[in-house]
Enzyme design. Structure first.
Site, PDB file in Angstrom:
ATOM      1  N   ASP A  23       0.800  -1.244  -0.011  1.00 30.26           N
ATOM      2  CA  ASP A  23      -0.010  -0.089  -0.048  1.00 30.26           C
ATOM      3  C   ASP A  23       0.840   1.357  -0.057  1.00 30.26           C
ATOM      4  O   ASP A  23       1.797   1.414   0.724  1.00 30.26           O
ATOM      5  CB  ASP A  23      -0.991   0.025   1.262  1.00 30.26           C
ATOM      6  CG  ASP A  23      -2.098  -0.916   1.145  1.00 30.26           C
ATOM      7  OD1 ASP A  23      -2.183  -1.514   0.179  1.00 30.26           O
ATOM      8  OD2 ASP A  23      -2.844  -0.921   2.182  1.00 30.26           O
ATOM      9  N   LYS A  80      -8.094   0.669  -4.711  1.00 30.34           N
ATOM     10  CA  LYS A  80      -9.367   0.038  -3.950  1.00 30.34           C
ATOM     11  C   LYS A  80     -10.556   0.657  -4.454  1.00 30.34           C
ATOM     12  O   LYS A  80     -10.544   2.010  -4.620  1.00 30.34           O
ATOM     13  CB  LYS A  80      -9.101   0.062  -2.623  1.00 30.34           C
ATOM     14  CG  LYS A  80      -8.072  -0.622  -2.093  1.00 30.34           C
ATOM     15  CD  LYS A  80      -7.981  -0.458  -0.370  1.00 30.34           C
ATOM     16  CE  LYS A  80      -6.469  -1.299  -0.038  1.00 30.34           C
ATOM     17  NZ  LYS A  80      -6.779  -2.576  -0.094  1.00 30.34           N
ATOM     18  N   GLY A 152      -5.087  -2.909   9.211  1.00 30.22           N
ATOM     19  CA  GLY A 152      -4.632  -1.576  10.118  1.00 30.22           C
ATOM     20  C   GLY A 152      -4.417  -1.892  11.292  1.00 30.22           C
ATOM     21  O   GLY A 152      -4.253  -0.826  12.166  1.00 30.22           O
ATOM     22  N   ARG A 164      -5.818 -20.684   7.685  1.00 27.42           N
ATOM     23  CA  ARG A 164      -5.881 -21.927   8.182  1.00 27.42           C
ATOM     24  C   ARG A 164      -7.438 -22.469   7.863  1.00 27.42           C
ATOM     25  O   ARG A 164      -7.524 -23.718   7.562  1.00 27.42           O
ATOM     26  CB  ARG A 164      -5.704 -21.877   9.578  1.00 27.42           C
ATOM     27  CG  ARG A 164      -4.242 -22.051   9.936  1.00 27.42           C
ATOM     28  CD  ARG A 164      -4.039 -22.427  11.434  1.00 27.42           C
ATOM     29  NE  ARG A 164      -2.670 -22.288  11.803  1.00 27.42           N
ATOM     30  CZ  ARG A 164      -1.878 -23.114  11.782  1.00 27.42           C
ATOM     31  NH1 ARG A 164      -1.990 -24.287  10.970  1.00 27.42           N
ATOM     32  NH2 ARG A 164      -0.476 -23.158  12.050  1.00 27.42           N
ATOM     33  N   GLY A 213      -2.831  -7.168   8.645  1.00 25.74           N
ATOM     34  CA  GLY A 213      -2.071  -7.462   9.764  1.00 25.74           C
ATOM     35  C   GLY A 213      -0.617  -7.959   9.797  1.00 25.74           C
ATOM     36  O   GLY A 213       0.283  -8.089  10.609  1.00 25.74           O
ATOM     37  N   GLY A 234      -0.114  -3.585   4.160  1.00 26.28           N
ATOM     38  CA  GLY A 234      -0.952  -2.460   3.993  1.00 26.28           C
ATOM     39  C   GLY A 234      -0.224  -1.392   4.737  1.00 26.28           C
ATOM     40  O   GLY A 234       0.675  -0.585   4.495  1.00 26.28           O
ATOM     41  N   SER A 235      -0.342  -1.246   6.214  1.00 28.96           N
ATOM     42  CA  SER A 235       0.033  -0.124   7.015  1.00 28.96           C
ATOM     43  C   SER A 235       1.539  -0.627   7.679  1.00 28.96           C
ATOM     44  O   SER A 235       2.299   0.203   8.298  1.00 28.96           O
ATOM     45  CB  SER A 235      -0.700   0.216   8.203  1.00 28.96           C
ATOM     46  OG  SER A 235      -2.006   0.327   7.840  1.00 28.96           O
TER      47      SER A 235
END
Length: 293
Positions: A23, A80, A152, A164, A213, A234-235
């Site tokens: 991102d 997005k 995030g 999983r 995550g 992402g973050s």
């Protein structure tokens, strides 16, 4: 980039296999991602952590922002759109992005329907928490699936849970008889043809990335060892103390996910990772993974 038929769209998605998609919110970050070895970037106004913190309605990025990032790099650029917002998707297709993410990170626009992705020439990626969600998105035309995780947060636990669950459900159907596959199809509300194909392949019929995550090189390697075909970050990179270092290290860890010595080496001296959130601290209405159906 050439897109159009389902074969071409899935082929483009496969080109990113084994890589990291990052991102980015501006040209400078896009250049860091490209220099680190990212296979693509995701253009948006704010990274998921900032979207979560600021609240309100999160929408598609300004076309000028997307164009700025497209002009800054030679690698593919994704962007997005809100779940169900097919006009945002039309705009991004007109801009010439390489892939569209119908994303739960943004505020859903339609509470009943996802986008009919088969109407577009550009490929789509969508999130999923289980086999049923994944196959429903593929039936709508998604060329790539990713775990939803909890965006995030810098907390890998939900992405692990989703991967999983999905891999376990795929293993469960591999040795089932035809009438049992019918039952599975009804139970998970997914087309029988896709259930059959998944059972035969022993994996999804499209590439399946990890997302939501990922904050460290070890997180990326963990998801690859659990069966992911690649990683979205992402973050995790630009909320760390050392974006350039984390970007390079996560790319290396993804490429060498089964070599602990390499992962240990690239993890040295990176500085502090992004501050994470405990999932239990997030109220139910604030959990992005629950968006979509």
């Amino acid at each position: 980039m050439l897109h159009g038929t389902e074969v071409l769209k899935k082929g483009f998605a496969k080109m990113t296999k084994g890589g990291v998609i990052m991102d980015v919110v501006n040209a400078e970050q896009a250049a860091i991602a490209e220099d680190s070895g990212a296979v693509a970037v995701m253009a948006l106004e704010k990274v998921p952590a900032d979207i979560r913190a600021s609240g309100g309605v999160a929408r598609m990025a300004d076309p000028n922002k997307v164009q700025e990032i497209m002009d800054a790099v030679s690698i593919p650029v994704m962007a997005k759109v809100r779940i169900g917002h097919f006009v945002e998707a039309q705009v991004l297709e007109a801009l010439g992005v390489d892939m569209i993410d119908e994303s739960e990170v943004l505020t859903p626009a339609d509470e009943r329907f996802h986008i009919d992705k088969k109407k577009f020439t550009v490929p789509f990626v969508c999130g999923a928490r289980n086999l049923g969600e994944a196959l429903r998105r593929i039936d709508e035309g998604a060329a790539m699936i990713r775990t939803k995780g909890e965006p995030g947060t810098g907390n890998i636990v939900e992405a692990v849970r989703h991967m999983r669950i999905m891999m376990s459900e795929i293993r469960e159907i591999q040795n089932k008889e035809e009438e049992e596959l019918w039952e599975v199809s009804r139970k998970i509300e997914a087309p029988l043809e896709l259930v059959r194909e998944t059972a035969k392949l022993g994996k999804l019929p499209v590439v399946n990335f990890a997302a939501g995550g990922v904050a460290t090189p070890a997180d990326a390697a963990l998801m690859m060892q659990l069966g992911a075909d690649g990683v979205f970050v992402g973050s995790g990179i630009f909320k760390s103390d050392n974006p350039e270092g984390y970007a390079r290290a996560i790319v290396e860890a993804t490429a060498h996910y089964d070599d602990p010595e390499v992962i240990a080496e690239v993890s040295r001296g990176l500085g502090t990772a992004m501050r994470g959130l405990e999932i239990s601290e997030i109220p139910e209405e604030g959990r992005m993974q629950d968006r979509g159906w």
